[in-house]
Design an enzyme around this catalytic site. Structure first.
Site, short mmCIF file in Angstrom:
data_model
loop_
_atom_site.label_atom_id
_atom_site.label_comp_id
_atom_site.label_asym_id
_atom_site.label_seq_id
_atom_site.Cartn_x
_atom_site.Cartn_y
_atom_site.Cartn_z
N ARG A 167 75.45 11.64 22.80
CA ARG A 167 75.30 11.92 21.38
C ARG A 167 75.56 13.38 21.06
O ARG A 167 75.51 13.76 19.88
CB ARG A 167 73.88 11.58 20.93
CG ARG A 167 73.70 10.20 20.30
CD ARG A 167 72.24 10.02 20.04
NE ARG A 167 71.90 9.09 19.01
CZ ARG A 167 71.49 7.84 19.24
NH1 ARG A 167 71.44 7.35 20.45
NH2 ARG A 167 71.12 7.09 18.23
N LYS A 178 76.26 -0.84 17.53
CA LYS A 178 76.51 -0.57 18.96
C LYS A 178 75.69 -1.52 19.84
O LYS A 178 76.22 -2.11 20.78
CB LYS A 178 76.14 0.88 19.33
CG LYS A 178 76.92 1.93 18.55
CD LYS A 178 76.60 3.34 19.03
CE LYS A 178 75.17 3.78 18.78
NZ LYS A 178 74.82 3.94 17.36
N ARG A 206 61.94 -1.52 13.87
CA ARG A 206 61.86 -0.20 14.51
C ARG A 206 61.24 0.82 13.56
O ARG A 206 61.62 0.90 12.39
CB ARG A 206 63.25 0.27 14.90
CG ARG A 206 63.75 -0.36 16.18
CD ARG A 206 65.16 -0.01 16.46
NE ARG A 206 65.46 1.42 16.32
CZ ARG A 206 66.60 1.97 16.70
NH1 ARG A 206 67.54 1.22 17.24
NH2 ARG A 206 66.81 3.24 16.53
N ARG A 252 68.57 10.50 10.63
CA ARG A 252 69.39 10.13 11.80
C ARG A 252 70.87 10.23 11.47
O ARG A 252 71.68 10.66 12.30
CB ARG A 252 69.02 8.72 12.27
CG ARG A 252 67.63 8.68 12.91
CD ARG A 252 67.06 7.28 13.05
NE ARG A 252 67.90 6.42 13.84
CZ ARG A 252 67.92 5.09 13.73
NH1 ARG A 252 67.14 4.48 12.85
NH2 ARG A 252 68.70 4.38 14.51
N ARG A 263 67.16 -4.46 9.50
CA ARG A 263 67.38 -4.84 10.89
C ARG A 263 66.05 -5.23 11.54
O ARG A 263 65.01 -4.60 11.31
CB ARG A 263 67.98 -3.63 11.62
CG ARG A 263 68.01 -3.78 13.12
CD ARG A 263 68.99 -2.84 13.74
NE ARG A 263 68.66 -1.43 13.65
CZ ARG A 263 69.41 -0.47 14.18
NH1 ARG A 263 70.53 -0.78 14.80
NH2 ARG A 263 69.05 0.79 14.07
P1 AMP Z 1 69.06 4.43 19.15
O1 AMP Z 1 68.29 3.22 19.54
O2 AMP Z 1 70.29 4.64 20.01
O3 AMP Z 1 69.39 4.49 17.69
O4 AMP Z 1 68.11 5.69 19.46
C1 AMP Z 1 66.87 5.84 18.82
C2 AMP Z 1 66.39 7.27 18.92
O5 AMP Z 1 66.22 7.63 20.29
C3 AMP Z 1 67.34 8.33 18.35
O6 AMP Z 1 67.18 8.51 16.96
C4 AMP Z 1 66.89 9.57 19.14
O7 AMP Z 1 65.67 10.08 18.66
C5 AMP Z 1 66.63 8.97 20.51
N1 AMP Z 1 67.86 8.95 21.34
C6 AMP Z 1 68.49 7.86 21.83
N2 AMP Z 1 69.59 8.20 22.54
C7 AMP Z 1 69.64 9.55 22.49
C8 AMP Z 1 70.55 10.52 23.02
N3 AMP Z 1 71.64 10.16 23.72
N4 AMP Z 1 70.29 11.83 22.77
C9 AMP Z 1 69.22 12.21 22.07
N5 AMP Z 1 68.34 11.37 21.53
C10 AMP Z 1 68.54 10.04 21.73
#
Ligand code: AMP
Length: 209
Positions: free
Chosen positions: A88, A13, A153, A164, A127
């Protein structure tokens, strides 16, 4: 264009959002990036989010909904946006729908990047992000240039990635039928070279590559 990119963790994404921002002339809005920035800055929001993120769990809806509501008020989001990693949950999707309805600017497209879960662990554990540019690389398939300042990360470790993925299945996968019912969902094969996937995404949006 008002667009949501959906997909499991590591489906590309962020990479695809970065690749199409210039083309769509709309900013990428990534709740993950916003939460990581808050964490790096040591804000109360970052401190609250940290435990959830480190455990591979979702941050509470009220927190991320508030973040997105504020961000969408910024002038650069007036003519469109690419949401990456939000919504999400169904509650987040409902809140987004209600907000955009109030603004008279409903979502136009939702693109799901389909990547089988067997590929996700390798994608995420290898990554790396260049912290100066935000560019996302893969040590094997999309190697970074020698001068990149790479970050791995904290939540891209195998155990956390599995958690996740479980959260994705439990909470986020329900958004596929949700947006299908609204007639907004397009599914794109997310397996392949990043540039090939970008061409598929643009095709799904009715734009030539
Ligand atoms: P991402 O970079 O989108 O993979 O997000 C990393 C982490 O941030 C996720 O595993 C969640 O802990 C948190 N996070 C990001 N976006 C959301 C969301 N829309 N709702 C809840 N937690 C989020």
């Amino acid at each position: 264009m008002r667009l949501v990119l959906l997909g499991p963790p590591g489906s590309g994404k962020g990479t695809q959002a970065n690749a199409i921002v210039a083309r769509l002339q709309a900013p990428k809005i990534s709740t993950g990036d916003m939460l990581r920035a808050a964490l790096a800055a040591g804000t109360p929001l970052g401190l609250e989010a940290r435990g959830y993120m480190d455990a591979g769990k979702l941050v509470p809806d009220s927190v991320v909904i508030g973040l997105v509501e504020e961000r969408l008020k910024e002038p650069d989001a007036k003519n469109g946006f690419i949401l990456d990693g939000f919504p999400r949950t169904t509650a987040q999707a409902d809140a987004l729908g209600a907000l955009l309805a109030r603004l008279g600017k409903p979502l136009e497209k939702v693109v799901q990047l389909d990547v089988p879960s067997e590929l996700i662990v390798e994608r995420t554990t290898l990554r790396r992000t260049d912290k100066r540019t935000g560019q996302i690389y893969h040590l094997k398939y999309s190697p970074p240039p020698p001068d990149a300042e790479l970050e791995h990360r904290a939540d891209d470790r195998e155990e956390t990635v599995k958690q996740r993925l479980a959260q994705y299945e439990a909470m986020t996968a329900a958004l596929l039928p949700y947006y299908q019912r609204l007639g907004l969902l397009m599914r794109v094969d997310g397996v392949g070279e990043p540039a090939e996937v970008t061409a598929r995404v643009l095709g799904a949006l009715g734009l030539a590559a």
